[in-house]
Design an enzyme around this catalytic site. Structure first.
Site, short mmCIF file in Angstrom:
data_model
loop_
_atom_site.label_atom_id
_atom_site.label_comp_id
_atom_site.label_asym_id
_atom_site.label_seq_id
_atom_site.Cartn_x
_atom_site.Cartn_y
_atom_site.Cartn_z
N HIS A 11 1.13 -1.12 -0.19
CA HIS A 11 0.14 -0.02 0.01
C HIS A 11 0.90 0.97 -0.01
CE1 HIS A 11 1.12 0.91 4.29
NE2 HIS A 11 1.23 -0.10 4.43
N GLU B 113 -2.00 -7.17 7.27
CA GLU B 113 -0.43 -7.23 8.17
C GLU B 113 -0.52 -7.62 8.89
OE1 GLU B 113 2.34 -6.58 7.90
OE2 GLU B 113 3.19 -4.96 7.38
#
EC number: 5.4.2.11
Length: 217
Positions: free
Chosen positions: A8, A84
């Site tokens: 990202h 994550e």
């Protein structure tokens, strides 16, 4: 089959050097949208069949920004399995302060994943994060025939990509961590569902205006 991966765009917590993890999140920086657009232009003519993205907002915003730049936008499939690495009590905390609090363990997250122990802060084992991401990738490879883009996060994607290329746990950080908005490409063999995959491109940011930043994780 080629598999494309990106981390990202850079966030406010990345700039403030705070852990985000699987549940922590913060907005993308204004300049990150330029980098996301640059990534989208880089892969504009790749005939992606689908995009898979983490459900974290920072990843969703990245995936949607890339998709808008594609010559032929595609469906985005959101999955928690691409989130994550879970960092438990570290999430939202200062990276520098937490390194001071856990001086013997936290450096292993960056350098020696075979020695990393998340139990003192109720974090997720790295093996669990690798397994969930590998499952998403394997299922996607089985279901699709064209190129696929995966949008995820620094620590978990770095480990999973290296693992899928045949590296062992002590080797997963040897090539460093993924930069925000970087491009990595794996290629499957034949049969396509069998590991390891070949790394064709690793952590490329040549198309970004500011060159190579320093990865935080």
């Amino acid at each position: 089959m080629k598999l494309y991966f990106t981390r990202h765009g850079k966030t406010e917590w990345n700039r403030e050097r705070r852990f985000q993890g699987s549940q922590g999140d913060s907005p993308l920086l204004p300049e990150s949208y330029k980098e996301i657009k640059a990534f989208g232009k880089k892969v504009k003519h790749i005939p992606f069949e689908v995009i898979y993205s983490s459900t974290a907002k920072r990843a969703k915003d990245t995936a949607e920004g890339i998709n808008r730049e594609l010559a032929n936008p595609v469906e985005i499939i959101y999955t928690d399995k691409l989130r994550e690495l879970g960092l438990g009590k570290l999430e939202g905390q200062s990276i520098d302060e937490m390194y001071h609090e856990f001086p013997e363990n936290l450096p292993n997250l960056r350098n020696h994943l075979d020695q990393y122990d998340p139990t003192p802060f109720d974090g997720e084992p790295i093996e669990d994060a690798i397994a969930r991401i590998e499952t998403v990738v394997a299922d996607a490879v089985a279901q699709h025939h064209g190129p696929i883009l995966f949008v995820g996060h620094g620590a978990s994607l770095t480990a999973a990509i290296q693992w899928m290329s045949g590296k062992k746990l002590p080797q997963l950080r040897e090539m460093g961590g993924l930069f925000n908005s970087s491009l990595t490409i794996l290629e499957t063999g034949e049969p396509k569902n069998l590991l390891p995959y070949d790394i064709k491109v690793w952590n490329n940011v040549d198309f970004l205006e500011n060159g190579k930043p320093e990865p935080l994780l």
